[in-house]
Design a protein around this motif. Structure first.
Motif, PDB file in Angstrom:
ATOM      1  N   ALA A  10      20.153  67.612 -23.144  1.00 44.89           N
ATOM      2  CA  ALA A  10      21.501  67.571 -23.754  1.00 44.89           C
ATOM      3  C   ALA A  10      22.266  66.966 -24.156  1.00 44.89           C
ATOM      4  O   ALA A  10      22.848  66.625 -25.242  1.00 44.89           O
ATOM      5  CB  ALA A  10      22.272  69.414 -23.345  1.00 44.89           C
ATOM      6  N   VAL A  11      22.618  66.106 -23.123  1.00 46.21           N
ATOM      7  CA  VAL A  11      23.687  64.420 -23.022  1.00 46.21           C
ATOM      8  C   VAL A  11      22.950  63.725 -23.452  1.00 46.21           C
ATOM      9  O   VAL A  11      23.303  63.271 -24.783  1.00 46.21           O
ATOM     10  CB  VAL A  11      23.853  64.501 -21.628  1.00 46.21           C
ATOM     11  CG1 VAL A  11      24.894  63.028 -21.684  1.00 46.21           C
ATOM     12  CG2 VAL A  11      24.688  65.895 -21.225  1.00 46.21           C
ATOM     13  N   ILE A  12      21.408  63.819 -23.629  1.00 48.66           N
ATOM     14  CA  ILE A  12      20.870  62.379 -24.111  1.00 48.66           C
ATOM     15  C   ILE A  12      21.001  62.885 -25.441  1.00 48.66           C
ATOM     16  O   ILE A  12      20.286  61.775 -26.519  1.00 48.66           O
ATOM     17  CB  ILE A  12      19.318  62.679 -23.413  1.00 48.66           C
ATOM     18  CG1 ILE A  12      18.973  61.970 -22.329  1.00 48.66           C
ATOM     19  CG2 ILE A  12      18.752  61.570 -24.594  1.00 48.66           C
ATOM     20  CD1 ILE A  12      17.953  62.040 -21.869  1.00 48.66           C
ATOM     21  N   ALA A  13      20.564  63.978 -25.571  1.00 51.33           N
ATOM     22  CA  ALA A  13      20.385  64.515 -27.618  1.00 51.33           C
ATOM     23  C   ALA A  13      21.415  64.991 -28.567  1.00 51.33           C
ATOM     24  O   ALA A  13      21.813  64.349 -29.284  1.00 51.33           O
ATOM     25  CB  ALA A  13      19.611  65.558 -27.473  1.00 51.33           C
ATOM     26  N   ASN A  44      25.860  58.490  -8.775  1.00 54.88           N
ATOM     27  CA  ASN A  44      27.302  58.806 -10.024  1.00 54.88           C
ATOM     28  C   ASN A  44      26.986  59.054 -11.365  1.00 54.88           C
ATOM     29  O   ASN A  44      27.786  59.631 -12.045  1.00 54.88           O
ATOM     30  CB  ASN A  44      28.249  58.034  -9.738  1.00 54.88           C
ATOM     31  CG  ASN A  44      28.251  56.198  -9.718  1.00 54.88           C
ATOM     32  OD1 ASN A  44      27.257  56.144 -10.789  1.00 54.88           O
ATOM     33  ND2 ASN A  44      28.889  55.669  -8.792  1.00 54.88           N
ATOM     34  N   THR A  45      26.246  58.364 -11.703  1.00 51.13           N
ATOM     35  CA  THR A  45      25.624  58.357 -13.252  1.00 51.13           C
ATOM     36  C   THR A  45      25.053  59.479 -13.539  1.00 51.13           C
ATOM     37  O   THR A  45      25.573  60.093 -14.910  1.00 51.13           O
ATOM     38  CB  THR A  45      24.693  57.048 -13.994  1.00 51.13           C
ATOM     39  OG1 THR A  45      25.275  56.043 -13.099  1.00 51.13           O
ATOM     40  CG2 THR A  45      24.496  57.259 -15.321  1.00 51.13           C
ATOM     41  N   LEU A  46      23.952  60.424 -12.981  1.00 50.26           N
ATOM     42  CA  LEU A  46      24.076  61.900 -13.447  1.00 50.26           C
ATOM     43  C   LEU A  46      24.560  62.941 -13.049  1.00 50.26           C
ATOM     44  O   LEU A  46      24.358  63.636 -13.715  1.00 50.26           O
ATOM     45  CB  LEU A  46      22.466  61.364 -11.600  1.00 50.26           C
ATOM     46  CG  LEU A  46      21.564  62.763 -12.163  1.00 50.26           C
ATOM     47  CD1 LEU A  46      20.885  62.916 -13.463  1.00 50.26           C
ATOM     48  CD2 LEU A  46      20.666  63.191 -11.603  1.00 50.26           C
ATOM     49  N   MET A  47      25.115  62.421 -11.927  1.00 53.75           N
ATOM     50  CA  MET A  47      26.412  63.068 -12.401  1.00 53.75           C
ATOM     51  C   MET A  47      27.710  63.453 -13.131  1.00 53.75           C
ATOM     52  O   MET A  47      28.466  64.511 -13.307  1.00 53.75           O
ATOM     53  CB  MET A  47      27.073  63.330 -10.744  1.00 53.75           C
ATOM     54  CG  MET A  47      26.428  63.691  -9.540  1.00 53.75           C
ATOM     55  SD  MET A  47      25.338  65.699  -9.522  1.00 53.75           S
ATOM     56  CE  MET A  47      23.832  65.094 -10.305  1.00 53.75           C
ATOM     57  N   ALA A  48      27.832  62.079 -13.293  1.00 51.42           N
ATOM     58  CA  ALA A  48      28.585  61.993 -14.633  1.00 51.42           C
ATOM     59  C   ALA A  48      28.329  62.525 -15.927  1.00 51.42           C
ATOM     60  O   ALA A  48      28.879  63.374 -16.912  1.00 51.42           O
ATOM     61  CB  ALA A  48      29.135  60.602 -14.675  1.00 51.42           C
ATOM     62  N   ALA A  49      26.904  62.226 -15.957  1.00 44.73           N
ATOM     63  CA  ALA A  49      25.976  63.310 -17.557  1.00 44.73           C
ATOM     64  C   ALA A  49      26.149  64.899 -17.554  1.00 44.73           C
ATOM     65  O   ALA A  49      26.762  65.071 -18.070  1.00 44.73           O
ATOM     66  CB  ALA A  49      24.764  62.421 -17.687  1.00 44.73           C
ATOM     67  N   LEU A  50      26.209  65.104 -16.183  1.00 46.64           N
ATOM     68  CA  LEU A  50      25.825  67.066 -16.063  1.00 46.64           C
ATOM     69  C   LEU A  50      28.107  66.977 -16.130  1.00 46.64           C
ATOM     70  O   LEU A  50      28.118  68.109 -16.788  1.00 46.64           O
ATOM     71  CB  LEU A  50      25.455  67.831 -14.608  1.00 46.64           C
ATOM     72  CG  LEU A  50      24.405  66.992 -14.920  1.00 46.64           C
ATOM     73  CD1 LEU A  50      24.131  67.237 -12.885  1.00 46.64           C
ATOM     74  CD2 LEU A  50      23.512  67.522 -15.153  1.00 46.64           C
ATOM     75  N   LEU A  51      28.784  65.861 -15.701  1.00 49.83           N
ATOM     76  CA  LEU A  51      29.935  66.783 -15.905  1.00 49.83           C
ATOM     77  C   LEU A  51      30.107  66.715 -17.236  1.00 49.83           C
ATOM     78  O   LEU A  51      31.221  67.389 -18.014  1.00 49.83           O
ATOM     79  CB  LEU A  51      31.272  65.459 -15.535  1.00 49.83           C
ATOM     80  CG  LEU A  51      32.733  65.416 -15.957  1.00 49.83           C
ATOM     81  CD1 LEU A  51      33.079  67.115 -14.798  1.00 49.83           C
ATOM     82  CD2 LEU A  51      33.476  64.409 -14.967  1.00 49.83           C
ATOM     83  N   VAL A  52      30.118  65.842 -18.404  1.00 49.08           N
ATOM     84  CA  VAL A  52      29.745  65.968 -19.530  1.00 49.08           C
ATOM     85  C   VAL A  52      29.639  66.937 -20.344  1.00 49.08           C
ATOM     86  O   VAL A  52      29.863  67.833 -21.135  1.00 49.08           O
ATOM     87  CB  VAL A  52      28.935  64.465 -20.664  1.00 49.08           C
ATOM     88  CG1 VAL A  52      29.096  64.720 -21.934  1.00 49.08           C
ATOM     89  CG2 VAL A  52      30.224  62.845 -19.954  1.00 49.08           C
ATOM     90  N   HIS A  53      28.169  67.369 -19.982  1.00 53.14           N
ATOM     91  CA  HIS A  53      27.738  68.356 -20.382  1.00 53.14           C
ATOM     92  C   HIS A  53      28.220  69.750 -19.808  1.00 53.14           C
ATOM     93  O   HIS A  53      28.912  70.626 -21.037  1.00 53.14           O
ATOM     94  CB  HIS A  53      26.224  68.682 -19.360  1.00 53.14           C
ATOM     95  CG  HIS A  53      26.013  69.652 -19.271  1.00 53.14           C
ATOM     96  ND1 HIS A  53      26.086  71.082 -19.220  1.00 53.14           N
ATOM     97  CD2 HIS A  53      24.800  70.352 -20.963  1.00 53.14           C
ATOM     98  CE1 HIS A  53      25.405  72.645 -19.694  1.00 53.14           C
ATOM     99  NE2 HIS A  53      24.730  71.464 -20.949  1.00 53.14           N
TER     100      HIS A  53
END
Length: 487
Positions: free
Chosen positions: A161-164, A428-437
């Motif tokens: 969803a973040v990618i999209a 940390n990048t993967l977890m940052a994306a989940l934070l954004v989500h």
């Protein structure tokens, strides 16, 4: 000899016993829901080695109902806050609850802002094994992780969803407070890369701030850091003077954050060794509760350790069972050789939810309590209506892990059992994306049970879906990894 200052353990006789505090808090958390479990915790004579079963029981008892889970969380928090104390600079000791009511004893902090010199990125990409994955390559990696059982399917969906929605990465409408700004697992580099604002809190140690300023200069965001009033804003001066001590200057930090403009996202990424971990975790929790009382715009963010006890979906149980069946001959041989001590199955057949017990004895009861405290706060705050981002992070080769030789060796051998250990930049990048989500979806989907909130989007590295109970494979992983462990 001068005793400790700041947030401290309560006195038990002539000492400040970490074991006594741990036993009591766990017992208090269980008492209303599981009185037998509470008595068992109170009477544990070897807390240092016997804590594992009691922390498992905290999760098991919470499966009785939503109310049971929230009662355990609320009572555990109340017990900890009622028992921990604060010692001021003059040695006077008082309740933790009074820490914010005391008159200010230190000069208020000012804010210095550093602008990055880099370009702002608006496409999500993930560093992985020497490459930077984006677009189709990134989606294929997520699919592979799901197939291999490294992350939950909901994790891949959330990142997808973040990618999209690349506009989600524009976090200028948020103020991401990173408590423990120098932590390897925190979102600071990613938020700065995406042009966001990071409010950084960490100890006044020049090596930390030198590294953070260098990171800021490389990217396109802004770093807001605490400094004494009148501090010049050149990098050498900021390096020498920036910082705020959560353990010893809690009211000062609260006052500084209270005046921050914009919506606060209070991210808890603090860590310390040993008993200090409980002290600083308690200080952060007190700060969290205080800011939430004073402001109605505070969202919370936590990274959960994968080495804990979790209830997991039935699909994870079935995945593990298929793997267990495929490894029959090798498993039977090792179990015979080890006298039945190795390679127990991860779950009883068909259970839903399953109980994944990935607690690692070497990390100790203080680490377990500090991380459980964060889980309790996440559950209670979510129930109270706060936006909460709570994500199980993957096993990661952080400096703190690699300092422990046994854990370093276990991580080096973990791939033999289908567990993927991540590099810090990937984690940390993967977890940052989940934070954004979570920030863009109001904390993610609503679930009936708190354990389902914890399981959502988990990136556990495979611990939930491997065939074997993690501790029953730990010793073998250490032996297999000894030659490859990093030091």
């Amino acid at each position: 000899m001068e005793g400790p200052r700041g947030v401290v353990f309560p006195r038990t006789g002539e000492s400040r016993s970490t074991s006594a505090l741990g036993r009591t808090v766990v017992a208090d958390a269980l008492r209303a829901v599981d009185p037998v479990g509470a008595r068992a915790a109170e009477h544990e004579t070897d807390w240092r080695h016997g804590y594992l079963g009691h922390f498992r029981r905290l999760v098991e008892a919470g499966l009785l109902s939503r109310e049971a889970a929230l009662t355990i969380a609320g009572d555990g928090l109340a017990s900890l806050h009622a028992r921990m104390t604060v010692v001021d600079d003059e040695g006077r000791e008082g309740p933790l609850a009074d820490v914010f009511a005391a008159p200010a004893r230190h000069e208020p902090l000012a804010t210095a802002t550093v602008e990055g010199d880099g370009t702002v990125e608006r496409e999500f990409s993930l560093p992985y094994r020497g490459e930077r994955l984006r677009g189709g390559a990134l989606r294929r990696r997520l699919d592979t992780w799901v197939t291999d059982g490294v992350v939950e399917p909901s994790c891949a969906e959330a990142v997808g969803a973040v990618i999209a929605n690349p506009d989600w990465l524009d976090l200028r409408d948020q103020r991401i407070v990173v408590l423990g700004a120098g932590a390897e697992m925190g979102p600071l580099p990613s938020v700065l890369r995406w042009g966001g604002d990071v409010v950084a809190v960490d100890l006044p140690r020049p090596e930390i701030w030198r590294r953070l300023l260098q990171t800021t200069r490389r990217h396109g965001g802004r770093l807001h850091l605490p400094v004494p009033a009148g501090t010049r804003t050149d990098d050498p001066t900021l390096t020498s003077h920036a910082g705020a001590d959560l353990l010893h200057r809690l009211p000062q930090v609260a006052e500084w954050l209270r005046g921050t403009e914009g919506r606060l996202v209070l991210g808890n990424y603090v860590y310390a060794d040993g008993a200090t971990n409980v002290r600083v975790a308690t200080a952060v929790d007190a700060l969290t509760a205080q800011l939430r009382r004073e402001r109605d715009d505070v969202a919370l963010a936590f990274l959960a350790t994968p080495t804990d006890v979790y209830a997991v979906p039935g699909d994870a149980v079935r995945h593990a069972e298929r793997g267990y069946a495929r490894r029959g001959a090798a498993r039977r041989a090792l179990r015979v050789v080890s006298g039945g001590r190795l390679l127990h199955r991860n779950y009883p057949p068909g259970v839903d939810p399953g109980m994944n017990d990935s607690l690692v004895p070497q990390q100790g009861p203080n680490y377990a309590l500090a991380k459980r405290l964060q889980r309790w706060r996440a559950a209670v705050a979510r129930e109270q209506g706060a936006v909460v981002s709570f994500t199980v992070a993957p096993p990661t080769r952080t400096r703190s892990v690699l300092r422990n030789r046994a854990l370093a060796a276990a991580y080096a051998g973990a791939h033999r059992f289908g567990i993927e250990v991540f590099e810090p930049s990937t984690s940390n990048t993967l977890m940052a994306a989940l934070l954004v989500h979570d920030l863009r979806t109001g904390g993610g989907p609503t679930h009936e049970q708190p354990w389902q909130d914890e399981a959502y989007a988990a990136a556990h590295g495979g611990l939930w879906r491997v065939p074997y109970a993690p501790r029953s494979a730990l010793g073998l992983a250490v032996l297999l990894g000894l030659g490859g462990a990093r030091t």
